[in-house]
Design a protein around this motif. Structure first.
Motif, short mmCIF file in Angstrom:
data_model
loop_
_atom_site.label_atom_id
_atom_site.label_comp_id
_atom_site.label_asym_id
_atom_site.label_seq_id
_atom_site.Cartn_x
_atom_site.Cartn_y
_atom_site.Cartn_z
N LEU A 205 -20.68 -43.86 20.11
CA LEU A 205 -20.11 -43.63 18.79
C LEU A 205 -19.92 -44.96 18.07
CD1 LEU A 205 -17.40 -41.01 19.82
CD2 LEU A 205 -19.63 -40.54 18.79
N HIS A 206 -19.50 -44.89 16.82
CA HIS A 206 -19.28 -46.12 16.04
C HIS A 206 -18.20 -46.99 16.68
CE1 HIS A 206 -21.79 -44.14 13.16
NE2 HIS A 206 -20.90 -43.21 12.90
N THR A 207 -17.34 -46.34 17.46
CA THR A 207 -16.26 -47.08 18.14
C THR A 207 -16.70 -47.67 19.47
OG1 THR A 207 -15.55 -45.01 19.16
CG2 THR A 207 -14.47 -45.62 17.09
N ARG A 208 -17.98 -47.45 19.83
CA ARG A 208 -18.58 -47.90 21.08
C ARG A 208 -18.19 -47.02 22.26
NH1 ARG A 208 -22.95 -50.02 20.61
NH2 ARG A 208 -22.79 -51.10 22.60
N ASN A 209 -17.42 -45.96 22.01
CA ASN A 209 -17.16 -44.99 23.06
C ASN A 209 -18.45 -44.21 23.33
OD1 ASN A 209 -14.42 -45.06 21.30
ND2 ASN A 209 -13.96 -44.89 23.48
#
Length: 323
Positions: free
Chosen positions: A29-33
């Motif tokens: 995801l954009h959050t790097r999750n």
């Protein structure tokens, strides 16, 4: 029949008699999750067929996901022999976003067999076709009707395929609908790979319907029993009615925009010119009666209260196998 002693997916080896949940990392995801698709594998100690059960190719088709969830929760996916692989939500992006499509706007069921270097949806399709499907001897894929269009429980197969016809009758849905394999669909890619598939349709998007869910679960149990894979602790019931085989059909489209209400229930047989619904306006000055264009079964109903001219409002059979 896949009698391999060791099944390997994503580098994880699962021998006979073992269970495993393998996660496929779709993307970050954009959050790097990370965002993963769980693949639930159950193997008997006794060799046998490998059945792949999938749902959630479209993220808004919750009823299919619920069917696979129940198969897992009840332990129906633990085979007496062979292997059962369950992927309850293939399009996890759409499921999380309550959206039919992928974030890139693509319909996963129109990009198969996919590409390792293609769009996000195409990469997921490529993974399914290269990492999972080659292990399968048979696939059951669960879908629901799009938008507000409620599908009667049905199995979709192509015509003149004896194995599919036999398994469709075993499944025991009220309708068996002969429909062509769509280009770049999961079903068509499995067909080209020599893996037979039953595609189940039932209910509508963003909805869990107990009758549809029960039909899907009971049909799966019948298939597994037929293949000798269902444990004896599970009871198998006979279908309540003999399946109606649909050779051809047509959509009834709205002649006017307005407020819509169907006046016949799903699965109903109607005669030509029977009133099956009506379209009105909010002001009480207009009322149009929708009539059946021919005799046949109503196997899809649009449940949206507001429609526009040209919208599909009913799906009716025009030819049955026994006609």
């Amino acid at each position: 029949m896949s009698d391999k002693n060791v099944l390997e997916i994503l580098g994880e080896k699962i021998p006979l008699g073992k269970s495993a949940t393998v996660s496929f990392e779709v993307a970050k995801l954009h959050t790097r999750n990370t965002l993963d698709v769980p693949i639930i594998i159950e193997r008997s100690k006794k060799p046998g067929p490998t059945v792949l059960i999938t749902a959630g190719i479209h993220g808004d088709e919750i009823n299919g996901v619920e069917i696979v969830r129940q198969l897992i929760a009840k332990g129906i996916n633990k085979p007496k022999k062979g292997t059962i692989i369950c992927v309850p939500v293939i399009n996890v992006f759409g499921f999380l976003n309550m959206d039919r499509l992928f974030p890139d706007g693509r319909d996963l069921n129109r990009v198969f067999p996919g590409s390792a270097n293609g769009s996000l949806a195409s990469r997921v399709a490529h993974f399914v076709m290269t990492e999972i499907v080659p292990h399968a001897d048979f696939v059951m894929d669960f879908h629901t009707g799009g938008a507000d269009r409620f599908n009667a429980a049905q199995i979709r197969i192509i015509k003149d395929e004896p194995i599919l016809s036999e398994l469709a009758l075993v499944f025991g849905a009220p309708f068996i609908f002969y429909s062509k394999n769509l280009n770049k669909s999961f079903r068509n890619s499995c067909y080209k790979s020599g893996v037979p598939m039953l595609l189940f349709e039932g209910g509508k998007s963003f909805n869990i319907h107990s009758n549809i869910t029960n039909t899907g679960v009971n049909g799966t149990k019948r298939i597994l029993y037929h293949l000798g894979m269902l444990h004896s602790k599970f009871k198998v019931s006979k279908p309540k009615t003999k399946a109606t085989i649909i050779e051809d059909s047509k959509w009834v489209r709205a002649k006017f925009s307005g407020m819509f209400k169907a006046t016949v229930a799903i699965n109903t047989y109607v005669d030509k010119d029977d009133v099956i619904g009506n379209i009105t306006d909010p002001y009480g000055s207009f009322n149009h009666f929708v009539k059946a264009p021919n005799a046949g079964y109503i196997f899809n109903v649009n449940e949206s209260p507001i429609i526009y001219q040209g919208d599909a409002i009913f799906h009716i059979t025009t030819a049955l196998k026994n006609d």
